[in-house]
Design a protein around this motif. Structure first.
Motif, mmCIF file in Angstrom:
data_model
loop_
_atom_site.group_PDB
_atom_site.id
_atom_site.type_symbol
_atom_site.label_atom_id
_atom_site.label_comp_id
_atom_site.label_asym_id
_atom_site.label_seq_id
_atom_site.Cartn_x
_atom_site.Cartn_y
_atom_site.Cartn_z
ATOM 1 N N ILE A 115 0.708 -1.393 -0.013
ATOM 2 C CA ILE A 115 0.230 -0.336 -0.169
ATOM 3 C C ILE A 115 1.388 1.422 -0.014
ATOM 4 O O ILE A 115 0.612 2.021 -0.911
ATOM 5 C CB ILE A 115 -0.986 0.173 0.970
ATOM 6 C CG1 ILE A 115 -2.520 -1.133 0.768
ATOM 7 C CG2 ILE A 115 -1.884 1.500 0.971
ATOM 8 C CD1 ILE A 115 -2.780 -1.462 2.234
ATOM 9 N N TYR A 116 2.039 1.757 0.544
ATOM 10 C CA TYR A 116 3.052 2.307 1.078
ATOM 11 C C TYR A 116 3.568 2.731 -0.519
ATOM 12 O O TYR A 116 3.720 3.668 -0.758
ATOM 13 C CB TYR A 116 3.801 2.127 1.852
ATOM 14 C CG TYR A 116 3.020 2.371 3.253
ATOM 15 C CD1 TYR A 116 2.346 3.242 3.231
ATOM 16 C CD2 TYR A 116 3.951 1.863 4.483
ATOM 17 C CE1 TYR A 116 1.972 4.043 4.609
ATOM 18 C CE2 TYR A 116 2.738 2.341 5.574
ATOM 19 C CZ TYR A 116 2.013 3.611 6.327
ATOM 20 O OH TYR A 116 1.448 3.665 7.065
ATOM 21 N N ASP A 117 4.030 1.224 -1.050
ATOM 22 C CA ASP A 117 4.450 1.287 -2.411
ATOM 23 C C ASP A 117 3.369 1.949 -3.686
ATOM 24 O O ASP A 117 4.159 2.867 -4.630
ATOM 25 C CB ASP A 117 4.849 0.335 -3.036
ATOM 26 C CG ASP A 117 6.172 -0.283 -1.767
ATOM 27 O OD1 ASP A 117 6.723 0.593 -1.349
ATOM 28 O OD2 ASP A 117 6.619 -1.656 -2.072
ATOM 29 N N PHE A 135 12.832 12.007 7.683
ATOM 30 C CA PHE A 135 13.589 12.828 8.626
ATOM 31 C C PHE A 135 14.845 12.359 8.799
ATOM 32 O O PHE A 135 14.842 11.703 9.107
ATOM 33 C CB PHE A 135 12.906 13.941 9.323
ATOM 34 C CG PHE A 135 11.833 14.228 8.841
ATOM 35 C CD1 PHE A 135 12.040 16.031 8.541
ATOM 36 C CD2 PHE A 135 10.412 14.033 8.930
ATOM 37 C CE1 PHE A 135 11.050 16.788 8.231
ATOM 38 C CE2 PHE A 135 9.487 15.238 8.174
ATOM 39 C CZ PHE A 135 9.851 15.684 8.557
ATOM 40 N N ASP A 136 15.849 13.312 8.046
ATOM 41 C CA ASP A 136 17.339 12.693 8.033
ATOM 42 C C ASP A 136 17.325 11.240 7.654
ATOM 43 O O ASP A 136 18.292 10.770 8.519
ATOM 44 C CB ASP A 136 17.866 13.146 9.469
ATOM 45 C CG ASP A 136 17.295 15.112 9.806
ATOM 46 O OD1 ASP A 136 17.665 15.123 8.731
ATOM 47 O OD2 ASP A 136 17.865 15.096 10.680
ATOM 48 N N GLY A 137 16.631 10.967 6.486
ATOM 49 C CA GLY A 137 16.700 9.250 6.195
ATOM 50 C C GLY A 137 16.121 8.208 7.473
ATOM 51 O O GLY A 137 15.670 7.599 7.169
ATOM 52 N N LYS A 138 15.729 8.854 8.465
ATOM 53 C CA LYS A 138 15.137 8.417 8.847
ATOM 54 C C LYS A 138 13.288 8.368 9.232
ATOM 55 O O LYS A 138 12.768 9.550 9.640
ATOM 56 C CB LYS A 138 15.254 8.619 10.952
ATOM 57 C CG LYS A 138 16.777 8.189 10.657
ATOM 58 C CD LYS A 138 17.329 8.517 12.210
ATOM 59 C CE LYS A 138 18.574 8.283 12.615
ATOM 60 N NZ LYS A 138 19.511 9.223 13.669
ATOM 61 N N LEU A 139 12.518 6.742 9.002
ATOM 62 C CA LEU A 139 11.084 7.134 9.617
ATOM 63 C C LEU A 139 10.485 7.263 10.143
ATOM 64 O O LEU A 139 10.953 6.462 11.911
ATOM 65 C CB LEU A 139 11.215 5.673 8.540
ATOM 66 C CG LEU A 139 9.798 5.448 8.643
ATOM 67 C CD1 LEU A 139 8.834 6.375 7.912
ATOM 68 C CD2 LEU A 139 9.391 4.075 8.379
ATOM 69 N N TYR A 140 10.258 8.159 11.013
ATOM 70 C CA TYR A 140 9.424 8.587 12.001
ATOM 71 C C TYR A 140 7.734 8.186 12.677
ATOM 72 O O TYR A 140 7.807 8.587 13.615
ATOM 73 C CB TYR A 140 9.925 9.700 13.015
ATOM 74 C CG TYR A 140 11.371 10.207 12.936
ATOM 75 C CD1 TYR A 140 11.698 9.805 14.145
ATOM 76 C CD2 TYR A 140 12.263 11.357 12.245
ATOM 77 C CE1 TYR A 140 13.027 9.697 14.697
ATOM 78 C CE2 TYR A 140 13.389 10.864 12.364
ATOM 79 C CZ TYR A 140 14.106 11.102 13.932
ATOM 80 O OH TYR A 140 15.702 10.906 13.656
ATOM 81 N N ALA A 141 7.341 7.657 11.182
ATOM 82 C CA ALA A 141 5.734 8.009 11.732
ATOM 83 C C ALA A 141 5.310 7.049 10.970
ATOM 84 O O ALA A 141 6.234 6.081 9.710
ATOM 85 C CB ALA A 141 4.855 9.045 11.798
ATOM 86 N N LEU A 142 4.013 6.279 11.104
ATOM 87 C CA LEU A 142 3.657 5.474 9.686
ATOM 88 C C LEU A 142 2.735 6.231 9.645
ATOM 89 O O LEU A 142 1.232 6.737 10.655
ATOM 90 C CB LEU A 142 3.203 3.935 10.475
ATOM 91 C CG LEU A 142 4.411 3.597 10.759
ATOM 92 C CD1 LEU A 142 3.808 2.302 11.507
ATOM 93 C CD2 LEU A 142 5.058 2.653 9.410
ATOM 94 N N PRO A 197 -1.561 15.731 -0.998
ATOM 95 C CA PRO A 197 -0.693 14.981 0.323
ATOM 96 C C PRO A 197 -1.522 13.777 0.075
ATOM 97 O O PRO A 197 -2.361 14.164 0.152
ATOM 98 C CB PRO A 197 -0.897 15.957 1.068
ATOM 99 C CG PRO A 197 -1.784 16.694 1.663
ATOM 100 C CD PRO A 197 -2.111 17.146 -0.402
ATOM 101 N N VAL A 198 -0.675 13.051 0.031
ATOM 102 C CA VAL A 198 -0.504 11.538 0.037
ATOM 103 C C VAL A 198 -1.310 10.899 1.565
ATOM 104 O O VAL A 198 -2.152 10.389 1.993
ATOM 105 C CB VAL A 198 0.141 9.834 -0.660
ATOM 106 C CG1 VAL A 198 -0.461 9.760 -1.702
ATOM 107 C CG2 VAL A 198 0.782 10.274 -0.094
ATOM 108 N N THR A 199 -0.717 11.813 2.335
ATOM 109 C CA THR A 199 -0.800 11.497 3.590
ATOM 110 C C THR A 199 -1.339 12.603 4.612
ATOM 111 O O THR A 199 -0.656 13.475 4.533
ATOM 112 C CB THR A 199 0.036 10.762 4.281
ATOM 113 O OG1 THR A 199 0.033 10.381 5.612
ATOM 114 C CG2 THR A 199 1.744 11.575 4.536
ATOM 115 N N ALA A 241 4.526 8.646 0.293
ATOM 116 C CA ALA A 241 3.758 8.183 1.867
ATOM 117 C C ALA A 241 5.060 8.094 2.534
ATOM 118 O O ALA A 241 4.215 9.260 3.516
ATOM 119 C CB ALA A 241 2.866 7.426 2.197
ATOM 120 N N LEU A 242 6.054 7.801 2.956
ATOM 121 C CA LEU A 242 6.884 7.564 3.729
ATOM 122 C C LEU A 242 7.442 8.657 4.019
ATOM 123 O O LEU A 242 7.699 8.759 4.735
ATOM 124 C CB LEU A 242 7.795 5.913 3.343
ATOM 125 C CG LEU A 242 7.222 4.482 3.751
ATOM 126 C CD1 LEU A 242 7.404 3.665 3.559
ATOM 127 C CD2 LEU A 242 6.034 4.566 4.776
#
Lengths: 565, 296
Positions: A160-162, A174-181, A366-368, A168-169
Motif C-alpha cells: 500500500i505504501y509502495d 526526516f534525515d533518512g529516518k522514518l518517524y511515523a507510519l 498530499p497522500v497522507t 507516503a513514507l
C-alpha cells in the motif's frame, strides 16, 4: 460552507475507501492483475514471516484512543478497550493495548493530543496530524521506526505504501529516518474536473470541451442562448469561489484546473525552470491563467458576483449554472439539490481543460495527512507495526482466520457498529487509487463478468445503486449520486493524466508567523485581477511583495527541506 | 471612603457584577502579555519564549497595517460625524411636527432597525445592492450600467456608513428629542413675542439649547475612533473590498482565530486598545471641560 464541503469530501472519501475495500480480493478473479497481488496475499496468509508472528510473552502498549461516532452500541459487557475487536487483535498478536486516555474523535482528540505533547507526556503510540507530528519531531519525542518497519512491516502494508511511489513514507521521513507510519488517502480527491450539463450542451449544439477555448465557447453559449429555456437571460457561464484556488484536495468552483492547464500550480511548491524550488503561485504561468480569467470575467463568462456569494454552490443548486469546476464527488454534494430543482439535468464529468500539448495536467494532494507515531524509548516499537499489520489485513479483507472474521461481521450487523472504529489506531491504509479500483471492479460486475456474490458488502451496495440507477434513472438520488460519482469519476480519472505533486505540504517555522499575510496577499491579488479592479500587471507587484514579506525566506526553508530528503 | 451602614446592602448587591467584571474584563487583560511572546498554546503563557517587540515591528512592516489603521479611523470618523448630524437633523424635523399621531408612528418605525442584527441586515443589503437588486434596477431605468457595489472600493465605505446611519439614527434621535423637551418653553414664547419666525426660533433657541448635548456626544464619541463596528463590516465585507473595509477588529479576527497567529493578533489588538484608552482620556477631559460632564 467550506467546512461542510470539506467534511463532505471526507465522508465520501471514507465511503469510497469502504466501497473499494474489497478491490484486492476481487482482483484475484482477474487473471491479468492477480500475479503480484495474489502472491502477496498468499505470503501474508502464511503467517510465517515476522510481520504476523505472535509474541510468546504478552506485551503491553499504551495508546491515546479516539472515541468514534458510531450509530450502534457495543454489546453488553463490552467496553472501548475490551470488546470483540480488541480481544481478537490481542489473541492474534498477544499485545495488550491499554487506553491511556480516550477522547472523542475530532476536536476533543486533537486538543488531548496537543495537551499531551505540551506536557511532554505522550502514550506509547497515537495518531497525530501533520503539525503535531512536526512539533513532536522538533522536541525529539519520537522513536526511529526505520528498522522495525523494514523488519516487521507486512507485505500488504508495504504494498500500500509502495502504491504511492514512496510519497507516503517520504512524508514521514526526516534525515533518512522514518518517524511515523502515515495513512494513505485516495488521490482521486485532488484533481479539479469539469462538470457540464449534457442537456444544455446539446441544446446549444456544442461538442464536449477539451481546451480552455472550448470552455469559453460553452460558457458564452450558456450565457447567451438561454439553455434553461425560461425566456430570461438569467443563466451564467461559469461560477467561481472567492478562494480562487484550493491547491490540495479540490473543492467546488476552484479554478485550479485552468491554472494547471497553463502549468501553473498555485499553492503548491514546485521545481522551477532552473531546478530550484519555487512557490507555485508566483510563477509567470499564473499570469497567463489570470489574464484569461480576467478576460472571461470582463466578457461576462464568469459569474459577475462570484466573489460576493456567501455560498459558492448557490448558482449550481439554483440551476443557473450548467458548468462548474469541482471534484469527482460532486454528485454527492451539491448536485442532488440541483437535481431536485431540475430533474432533467444530465450532469457529465470531463477532465478538462487540457494543456497546450493536449494532456490533462493536475496538481495532486498530499497522500497522507495523519501519522501513527511511537514514543521515543518505547521498549517494543515493533508491536505498533504488528498491530498495524493485523488490523490493516483485517480491514483490507485479507485476514485468513475465517471464523473470527465471520464473528466480527455478525457482531457488526447485530450491533450496527463498524469494527474499524475499535482498532487501536484510526489510521486507514488504502490503495491511493481506490476509486479506480472500485470503478474497475464495478464496471466488470455491471457487464456480468463478476457476479454480485463475489463482491463484498460495501461493493455490493455500490453495485445495487448502479443497477437501480440503470433501471430507474434519477428516481433515487442517493443511488444516482453513488452510481454517477463512481462510474463517471472512475472513468474520467482512469484516463492518463500528468500529475504534479507539491514538494512540501507542511508548515515551516517562518510560515507559522508569515503565511497568513502572504496567503491573504495572494488571494486578494488574484481575485482583484480576475474581477478587473487591478490590472494584470499587479501580478508582478504581488510577486515582489510576496518575496519581500517572507516568501523568499520560506522558499529557502522549503528548498532545504526538499534537498534534505 | 466611609461606607454608611444603611448603604452597605447596596454595595453587597454590586459584588456579583463586580466579580463578573473583574473575571471577564480585567483578568484577561493580563493575557495581552502574549503580544510580547511567541505564544505556543502547548507551552502556555508562562512557557512561551519572550520575543519583546518583534510582533509590533513585524506589524509595522506589513502593508496591511497602515491600511487597516487608516480604514478603521476613516470609517469610524465618518460614522461618528454622520451619526451626530443625521439624528440631530431628524430630531429637529420631528420637533417641528405638530401632529402627535404621525410623530409617534414615524419615531417608532425609524428606530426599529436598531434592534435588527447585522447578520440579517447584511443579507438584505446584499440583495438590495446586487446586480439585479433594487438600486441597480432603478438606475438601469435611466440607462446606467449596473454596478457591483459590494465589490467596489469606491462605493463600499459609503455603503458601510449610510447603512450604519440608517440603522442607528432613529435610536440616536431619542436623546435629542429628550434634550429638546428640556428647553424652557418660556424661551419660545419670548422669541415668538419678539417676532422670531419658526426658523429663527430653531436657530436661536432650540440649537443653543441642545449645544451641550451635542458637544457631550461628540467628545464621548472620540473614544470610538478605533471602533468601526466589527459586526457590520464582518458581515458585509469580502476579499475584494479588504482594501477599503478591512478594519483592525476584522483583521485581528482573521489572524488570531482563523490563522492561529495568536501573538500577532494580540499585538494588533493591544495597540488598538492603547490608542482607544488614550482617546477616552482625552475625550473625558474635553467633556468635563466643555460640557461639564463628570464621572467622579
Amino acid at each position: 460552507m467550506k467546512l461542510k464541503a470539506l467534511s463532505g469530501s471526507m465522508v465520501l472519501a471514507l465511503m469510497v475507501t469502504a466501497c473499494s475495500s474489497n478491490a484486492p480480493t476481487s482482483s484475484q478473479t482477474d487473471a491479468a492483475d492477480s500475479t503480484q497481488k495474489g502472491e502477496s496475499t498468499q505470503q501474508a496468509a502464511s503467517g510465517t514471516d515476522l510481520s504476523y508472528a505472535r509474541y510468546e510473552e504478552p506485551v503491553t502498549v499504551s495508546i491515546g484512543w479516539a472515541i468514534p461516532n458510531e450509530n450502534g452500541q457495543l454489546a453488553d459487557g463490552d467496553t472501548n478497550d475490551n470488546n470483540i475487536v480488541t480481544r481478537y487483535l490481542e489473541k492474534l498478536t498477544n499485545i495488550k493495548v491499554v487506553h491511556e486516555w480516550e477522547a472523542k474523535m475530532g476536536e476533543a482528540f486533537q486538543q488531548k493530543v496537543n495537551l499531551s505533547i505540551a506536557s511532554a507526556d505522550i502514550p506509547d503510540a497515537m495518531v497525530v496530524d501533520r503539525n503535531q507530528f512536526r512539533k513532536l519531531l522538533e522536541n525529539d519525542m519520537l522513536e526511529d521506526l526505520t528498522a522495525v518497519y523494514d523488519q516487521y512491516g507486512s507485505r500488504l502494508v508495504k504494498d500500500i505504501y509502495d502504491s504511492t511511489d514512496g510519497l507516503a513514507l517520504k512524508d514521514a521521513t526526516f534525515d533518512g529516518k522514518l518517524y511515523a507510519l502515515p495513512n494513505v488517502a485516495i488521490e482521486a480527491d485532488a484533481p479539479t474536473l469539469l462538470w457540464i450539463r449534457q442537456d444544455w450542451l446539446d441544446k446549444v449544439n456544442l461538442p464536449a470541451p477539451k481546451t480552455v477555448d472550448d470552455i469559453a465557447r460553452i460558457a458564452q453559449a450558456f450565457v447567451e442562448q438561454d439553455p434553461d429555456g425560461n425566456g430570461a437571460a438569467d443563466t451564467i457561464g461559469l461560477p467561481g469561489d472567492k478562494a480562487v484556488n484550493f491547491g490540495g484536495k479540490t473543492q467546488l468552483n476552484g479554478y485550479d484546473g485552468i491554472f494547471n492547464a497553463f502549468h501553473a500550480f498555485p499553492k503548491n511548491w514546485v521545481k522551477g525552470a532552473d531546478g530550484k524550488v519555487v512557490y507555485g503561485s508566483i510563477t509567470p504561468e499564473n499570469k497567463e491563467a489570470l489574464a484569461l480569467l480576467a478576460q472571461w470575467y470582463k466578457d461576462g463568462l464568469i459569474d459577475k458576483e462570484f466573489a460576493l456569494r456567501k455560498e459558492t454552490q448557490e448558482t449550481i443548486v439554483a440551476n443557473k449554472a450548467g458548468m462548474f469546476f469541482g471534484p469527482w464527488w460532486a454528485p454527492y454534494y451539491p448536485l442532488p439539490d440541483a437535481m431536485k430543482n431540475d430533474p432533467k439535468a444530465d450532469w457529465k464529468l470531463y477532465a478538462a481543460p487540457q494543456d497546450a500539448n493536449g494532456e490533462f495536467t493536475t496538481h495532486m494532494a498530499p497522500v497522507t495527512d495523519r501519522y501513527l507515531v511511537v514514543k521515543k524509548g518505547m521498549k517494543n516499537p515493533e508491536a505498533i507495526v504488528k498491530l498495524l499489520n493485523a488490523f490493516t489485513r483485517l480491514e483490507r479483507k485479507q485476514d485468513p482466520n475465517k471464523a473470527d472474521v465471520d464473528a466480527l461481521q455478525k457482531y457488526r450487523e447485530a450491533q450496527n457498529i463498524d469494527p474499524r472504529s475499535y482498532y487501536p489506531f484510526d489510521l486507514l491504509l488504502d490503495f491511493s487509487d481506490a476509486l479506480k479500483r472500485s470503478y474497475d471492479v464495478l464496471t466488470k460486475a455491471e457487464k456480468g463478468e463478476i457476479s454480485r456474490d463475489e463482491l463484498d458488502v460495501q461493493m455490493q451496495a455500490s453495485y445495487d445503486a448502479i443497477m437501480k440507477e440503470k433501471e430507474n434513472p434519477k428516481k433515487d438520488l442517493t443511488a444516482w449520486a453513488r452510481a454517477t460519482a463512481i462510474l463517471q469519476g472512475g472513468a474520467v480519472l482512469a484516463q492518463p493524466m500528468n500529475k504534479v505533486y507539491s514538494l512540501y505540504y507542511g508548515l515551516t517555522p517562518t510560515m507559522e508567523t508569515k503565511w497568513a499575510t502572504l496567503d491573504k496577499l495572494e488571494n486578494e491579488t488574484f481575485l482583484r485581477i480576475i474581477v478587473g479592479s487591478q490590472p494584470i500587471g499587479a501580478f508582478d507587484d504581488f510577486v515582489k511583495k510576496w518575496k519581500a514579506l517572507g516568501g523568499d525566506q520560506i522558499t529557502q526553508e522549503i528548498e532545504q527541506i526538499a534537498n534534505g530528503q | 471612603m466611609k461606607v454608611r451602614k444603611n448603604a452597605l446592602h447596596y454595595h453587597v448587591m454590586i459584588l456579583p457584577s463586580l466579580a463578573a467584571l473583574i473575571l471577564f474584563s480585567i483578568v484577561p487583560i493580563f493575557g495581552a502579555v502574549i503580544a510580547f511572546e511567541e505564544f505556543q498554546p502547548v507551552r502556555g503563557i508562562f512557557g512561551s519564549p519572550w520575543v519583546g517587540l518583534d510582533h509590533f515591528k513585524y506589524m509595522m512592516l506589513l502593508p496591511d497595517s497602515k491600511q487597516i489603521f487608516f480604514n478603521t479611523v476613516f470609517l469610524a470618523v465618518l460614522k461618528i460625524i454622520a451619526n451626530l448630524i443625521v439624528p440631530l437633523a431628524f430630531a429637529l424635523l420631528m420637533n417641528e411636527l405638530r401632529m402627535k399621531f404621525v410623530k409617534k408612528w414615524v419615531q417608532t418605525i425609524v428606530y426599529l432597525p436598531h434592534f435588527l442584527s447585522w447578520v440579517l441586515l447584511a443579507t438584505i443589503f446584499f440583495d438590495i445592492f446586487s446586480l439585479d437588486g433594487i438600486i441597480n434596477r432603478f438606475f438601469g431605468l435611466f440607462g446606467a450600467e449596473p454596478i457591483l457595489f459590494f465589490a467596489s472600493n469606491a462605493w463600499f465605505p459609503a455603503i458601510i456608513v449610510t447603512t450604519d446611519v440608517w440603522k442607528e439614527f432613529g435610536f440616536a434621535a431619542i436623546i435629542y428629542l429628550a434634550a429638546f423637551a428640556g428647553i424652557n418653553p418660556a424661551l419660545y414664547e419670548a422669541a415668538g413675542i419678539d417676532g422670531a419666525s419658526r426658523f429663527r426660533q430653531l436657530l436661536h433657541v432650540t440649537l443653543p439649547g441642545v449645544r451641550t448635548t451635542v458637544i457631550l456626544l461628540a467628545t464621548l464619541a472620540l473614544g470610538n475612533v478605533m471602533n468601526a463596528n466589527f459586526d457590520q463590516i464582518f458581515n458585509m465585507y469580502n476579499p475584494l473590498v479588504y482594501q477599503s473595509a478591512d478594519i483592525i477588529d476584522t483583521y485581528v479576527y482573521r489572524t488570531g482565530l482563523l490563522s492561529l497567529q495568536y501573538s500577532l493578533a494580540t499585538a494588533v489588538g493591544l495597540l488598538k486598545s492603547v490608542i482607544s484608552f488614550l482617546l477616552i482620556i482625552v475625550s473625558y477631559a474635553l467633556a468635563s471641560r466643555y460640557a461639564n460632564y463628570r464621572i467622579f
